[in-house]
Design a protein around this motif. Sequence first.
Motif, short mmCIF file in Angstrom:
data_model
loop_
_atom_site.label_atom_id
_atom_site.label_comp_id
_atom_site.label_asym_id
_atom_site.label_seq_id
_atom_site.Cartn_x
_atom_site.Cartn_y
_atom_site.Cartn_z
N GLY A 1 5.95 7.78 -6.84
CA GLY A 1 6.86 8.82 -7.35
C GLY A 1 8.17 8.85 -6.59
O GLY A 1 9.24 8.96 -7.20
N ALA A 2 8.11 8.73 -5.27
CA ALA A 2 9.32 8.74 -4.46
C ALA A 2 10.16 7.49 -4.69
O ALA A 2 11.39 7.55 -4.70
N VAL A 3 9.48 6.35 -4.91
CA VAL A 3 10.19 5.11 -5.20
C VAL A 3 10.91 5.24 -6.54
O VAL A 3 12.10 4.94 -6.66
N LYS A 4 10.19 5.70 -7.57
CA LYS A 4 10.78 5.86 -8.90
C LYS A 4 11.92 6.87 -8.90
O LYS A 4 12.90 6.72 -9.62
N ALA A 5 11.79 7.92 -8.08
CA ALA A 5 12.83 8.94 -8.00
C ALA A 5 14.01 8.50 -7.14
O ALA A 5 15.03 9.19 -7.07
N GLY A 6 13.87 7.37 -6.46
CA GLY A 6 14.95 6.86 -5.63
C GLY A 6 15.04 7.51 -4.26
O GLY A 6 16.04 7.36 -3.57
N ARG A 7 13.98 8.20 -3.83
CA ARG A 7 13.99 8.83 -2.50
C ARG A 7 13.70 7.84 -1.39
O ARG A 7 14.07 8.05 -0.24
N ILE A 8 12.99 6.76 -1.72
CA ILE A 8 12.70 5.71 -0.74
C ILE A 8 12.82 4.37 -1.43
O ILE A 8 12.48 4.24 -2.61
N ALA A 9 13.34 3.39 -0.71
CA ALA A 9 13.47 2.03 -1.23
C ALA A 9 12.91 1.06 -0.21
O ALA A 9 13.06 1.26 1.00
N ARG B 1 0.84 -1.21 0.00
CA ARG B 1 0.00 0.00 0.00
C ARG B 1 0.87 1.25 0.00
O ARG B 1 0.64 2.20 -0.75
N GLN B 2 1.90 1.25 0.85
CA GLN B 2 2.77 2.42 0.93
C GLN B 2 3.56 2.61 -0.36
O GLN B 2 3.75 3.74 -0.81
N LYS B 3 4.00 1.53 -0.97
CA LYS B 3 4.72 1.63 -2.25
C LYS B 3 3.83 2.29 -3.31
O LYS B 3 4.31 3.13 -4.07
N ARG B 4 2.56 1.88 -3.35
CA ARG B 4 1.64 2.48 -4.33
C ARG B 4 1.45 3.96 -4.07
O ARG B 4 1.40 4.76 -5.00
N ARG B 5 1.35 4.34 -2.81
CA ARG B 5 1.15 5.75 -2.46
C ARG B 5 2.41 6.57 -2.66
O ARG B 5 2.35 7.76 -2.84
N LEU B 6 3.55 5.91 -2.61
CA LEU B 6 4.84 6.60 -2.74
C LEU B 6 5.52 6.29 -4.07
O LEU B 6 6.74 6.43 -4.19
N ARG C 1 6.22 10.79 6.89
CA ARG C 1 6.76 12.10 6.52
C ARG C 1 6.94 12.24 5.01
O ARG C 1 6.84 13.33 4.47
N LEU C 2 7.24 11.13 4.35
CA LEU C 2 7.44 11.14 2.90
C LEU C 2 6.14 10.97 2.12
O LEU C 2 6.09 11.26 0.94
N MET C 3 5.10 10.48 2.79
CA MET C 3 3.85 10.14 2.12
C MET C 3 2.95 11.36 1.97
O MET C 3 2.66 12.02 2.97
N PRO C 4 2.53 11.66 0.75
CA PRO C 4 1.63 12.80 0.55
C PRO C 4 0.37 12.70 1.41
O PRO C 4 -0.26 11.65 1.48
N GLY C 5 0.06 13.77 2.10
CA GLY C 5 -1.14 13.83 2.92
C GLY C 5 -1.03 13.18 4.29
O GLY C 5 -2.00 13.17 5.05
#
Length: 129
Positions: free
Chosen positions: A33-41, A26-31, A87-91
């Motif tokens: 953009g951050a996963v693709k940008a390499g901000r979170i793995a 669920r968190q991966k789906r919500r994040l 903190r990284l998750m929108p909303g």
Amino acid sequence: MINTSAPALTVWYNTRCPVCDAGISRQKRRLIGAVKAGRIAFRDINLEPAALAAHGASLENIRRRLHAIDADGNLLVGADVAIAIWRLMPGEGWLASLAGNPLLLPATRFAYDRFADLLYAWNRRKGRW
């Protein structure tokens, strides 16, 4: 452009736990953009059982509670990982601020740890190791 720097947060979790796996999915789906940008793995500890041995975290520690390494190389465990993800998750910054508030943080950690203990025991009983 390929991101060659370390992610702001690298989270290790147990994919053999259906609750953990669903939560991280669920968190991966919500994040995304951050996963693709390499901000979170997000990493499966079962594929890298010794990944955090240098930080003193065993495979069983990580199966019991989320573990992460932040951009500064600090080890985060349990509720602190959840707060860092929020903190990284929108909303969900408000949730991170609330749960990570210095007055509420001890209760947040206590509640997370008790839930993690129950989930760990349930997974062990079901033979998910």
